[in-house]
Scaffold this motif. Structure first.
Motif, PDB file in Angstrom:
ATOM      1  N   ARG A  50     -10.486  -5.818   8.094  1.00  0.00           N
ATOM      2  CA  ARG A  50      -9.060  -5.558   7.907  1.00  0.00           C
ATOM      3  C   ARG A  50      -8.524  -4.605   8.962  1.00  0.00           C
ATOM      4  N   ALA A  51      -9.264  -3.536   9.240  1.00  0.00           N
ATOM      5  CA  ALA A  51      -8.826  -2.564  10.241  1.00  0.00           C
ATOM      6  C   ALA A  51      -8.800  -3.193  11.633  1.00  0.00           C
ATOM      7  N   GLU A 265      -5.563   4.166  10.736  1.00  0.00           N
ATOM      8  CA  GLU A 265      -4.092   4.212  10.784  1.00  0.00           C
ATOM      9  C   GLU A 265      -3.448   3.277   9.773  1.00  0.00           C
ATOM     10  N   HIS A 266      -4.254   2.414   9.161  1.00  0.00           N
ATOM     11  CA  HIS A 266      -3.694   1.393   8.285  1.00  0.00           C
ATOM     12  C   HIS A 266      -4.262   1.510   6.872  1.00  0.00           C
ATOM     13  N   ASN A 267      -4.540   2.742   6.444  1.00  0.00           N
ATOM     14  CA  ASN A 267      -5.126   2.928   5.119  1.00  0.00           C
ATOM     15  C   ASN A 267      -4.084   3.111   4.025  1.00  0.00           C
ATOM     16  N   GLY A 268      -2.796   3.157   4.391  1.00  0.00           N
ATOM     17  CA  GLY A 268      -1.740   3.411   3.410  1.00  0.00           C
ATOM     18  C   GLY A 268      -1.689   2.389   2.296  1.00  0.00           C
ATOM     19  N   ASP A 269      -1.849   1.114   2.629  1.00  0.00           N
ATOM     20  CA  ASP A 269      -1.802   0.058   1.609  1.00  0.00           C
ATOM     21  C   ASP A 269      -3.124  -0.700   1.529  1.00  0.00           C
ATOM     22  N   PHE A 273      -8.302   1.204  -1.945  1.00  0.00           N
ATOM     23  CA  PHE A 273      -7.855   2.328  -2.764  1.00  0.00           C
ATOM     24  C   PHE A 273      -6.851   1.834  -3.809  1.00  0.00           C
ATOM     25  N   PRO A 274      -7.001   2.232  -5.078  1.00  0.00           N
ATOM     26  CA  PRO A 274      -6.041   1.829  -6.112  1.00  0.00           C
ATOM     27  C   PRO A 274      -4.625   2.267  -5.746  1.00  0.00           C
ATOM     28  N   SER A 384      -8.583  11.873   0.796  1.00  0.00           N
ATOM     29  CA  SER A 384      -8.398  11.088   2.010  1.00  0.00           C
ATOM     30  C   SER A 384      -6.927  11.068   2.369  1.00  0.00           C
ATOM     31  N   PRO A 385      -6.558  11.395   3.608  1.00  0.00           N
ATOM     32  CA  PRO A 385      -5.137  11.348   3.997  1.00  0.00           C
ATOM     33  C   PRO A 385      -4.639   9.912   4.069  1.00  0.00           C
ATOM     34  N   ILE A 386      -3.383   9.693   3.727  1.00  0.00           N
ATOM     35  CA  ILE A 386      -2.746   8.384   3.838  1.00  0.00           C
ATOM     36  C   ILE A 386      -2.003   8.334   5.150  1.00  0.00           C
ATOM     37  N   ASN A 387      -2.413   7.469   6.049  1.00  0.00           N
ATOM     38  CA  ASN A 387      -1.821   7.402   7.382  1.00  0.00           C
ATOM     39  C   ASN A 387      -0.745   6.313   7.471  1.00  0.00           C
TER      40      ASN A 387
END
Length: 387
Positions: A50-51, A265-269, A273-274, A384-387
């Motif tokens: 995905r990344a 950079e694309h972990n926001g959605d 992560f629930p 974990s930070p949301i980027n």
């Protein structure tokens, strides 16, 4: 307030400059990276498909922190290149290999290729990675990239797929075999086949203070097959995404604990992560905790630095006794190292003993597992930070 605004203005200026440099370097040496699969794409797809796809199809944030990390790698690489050239070695920087695998365009950019002609007849590939902290062992994705590089160089040796550019990106040699390029650029005569040449690949990890080398690695068909399979999968996902047949939600993400998720950079959605629970009232607490941890990291580094200096002072004082400073005294002593159990050595010793006693039918791993004890479960907080 005015001083803060001016400080932020200077940071913004540096960020813009780094972004311009990164954009110029990318176009000069890598071209349109969306039109091919590179070595870093393969490594990232192996870790998180995905990344890897998101990096191909979505814009990047280009924050100052990210740009500094990227440019640090370029600066380190440039310094290593200068060091190699200063020794009079024959160096090919950023050697490019254009390869096609079942219709998939693949480009490999090799950081440094060291070439020795007759009578040595040797090739050494050197991949440079900059890190905040040197790893105990190389990352699997880096090894996959490095194997793919030496494997492609071996496979493509006598095919006109090699290119070389000047520092400013100007194309100097294009569509040559490797021996042809080495003769044109370095004036060296190489053997007609890679089999007649000593080939090795090395991974060089650099921090601000230390260097660590991993290798050597040689040709490995299984690793090449794995790399090419991931290239084909990513190329297929890229085509499907552009055609509107899939979204990022349809592509697998890294499973289990994966330390680079925090930097993605694309972990926001990311579906890993629930997404349902929202509790913004705890944002200040997490920000404070992150700041405190950052302070602790800085303090730990400062403590280590001061202790190193004081150890040196005591060593140079030429004494084993305490050194009196007034209100304090200090000395350096040598403490015994911690004792650990070498499971591999124990396994080998047990296997040898059991075989000598004609009890080779006893499974050593099962025997060791019966002697293991598992501690009580404990709670662990992950942030974990949301980027």
């Amino acid at each position: 307030m005015e001083q803060m605004n001016r400080t932020e203005g200077l940071r913004a200026l540096i960020r813009q400059g780094l972004q311009a440099v990164a954009h110029k370097d990318t176009l000069a040496h890598l071209g349109d990276s969306s039109s091919y699969i590179g070595m870093s794409d393969i490594g990232q797809h192996w870790e998180c498909p995905r990344a890897a796809l998101a990096r191909k199809v979505l814009p990047t944030t280009n924050s100052l922190e990210r740009l500094l990390t990227l440019q640090r790698g370029h600066w380190f690489e440039s310094g290593v290149g200068q060091a190699l050239v200063s020794l009079g070695l024959h160096v090919l920087p950023q050697l490019e290999i254009n390869w096609h695998h079942h219709g998939v365009p693949i480009k490999a950019h090799l950081d440094f290729v060291l070439v020795w002609g007759a009578p040595v007849n040797a090739i050494r590939i050197l991949k440079v990675k900059s890190t905040d902290k040197l790893p105990a062992s190389p990352h699997d994705s880096h090894l996959l990239q490095l194997h793919c590089q030496i494997d492609l160089l071996t496979k493509a040796w006598n095919k006109p797929v090699f290119s070389l550019r000047a520092e400013d990106g100007t194309l100097m040699h294009d569509k040559m075999t490797f021996p042809q390029l080495c003769h044109a650029q370095l004036g060296l005569q190489l053997h007609a086949t890679a089999a007649e040449t000593s080939m090795e690949a090395w991974l060089l990890c650099l921090s601000m203070k230390e260097v660590k080398a991993f290798g050597p690695y040689g040709f490995n068909q299984a690793m090449l097959d794995t790399a090419l399979d991931h290239a084909a999968q990513l190329w297929g996902e890229l085509a499907a995404f552009r055609a509107g047949h899939i979204t990022l939600a349809h592509v697998d993400c890294a499973q289990g604990f994966y330390p680079l998720c925090s930097y993605c950079e694309h972990n926001g959605d990311c579906p890993k992560f629930p997404q349902g629970v929202q509790m913004p009232q705890w944002e200040p607490a997490l920000e404070k905790l992150a700041a405190i941890k950052a302070q602790r990291t800085a303090l730990d580094a400062e403590i280590k630095e001061m202790e190193t200096v004081l150890k040196l002072v005591h060593r140079q004082a030429g004494t084993r006794d305490w050194v009196d400073t007034g209100n304090y005294r200090f000395r350096m002593s040598v403490a015994a190292g911690s004792t650990t159990l070498d499971r591999d050595a124990l396994r080998e010793e047990l296997a040898e003993i059991l075989n000598s006693e004609h009890m080779g039918g006893i499974d050593v791993d099962t025997l060791l597992a019966r002697c293991e004890r598992t501690g009580s479960p404990f709670e662990k907080l992950s942030i974990s930070p949301i980027n």
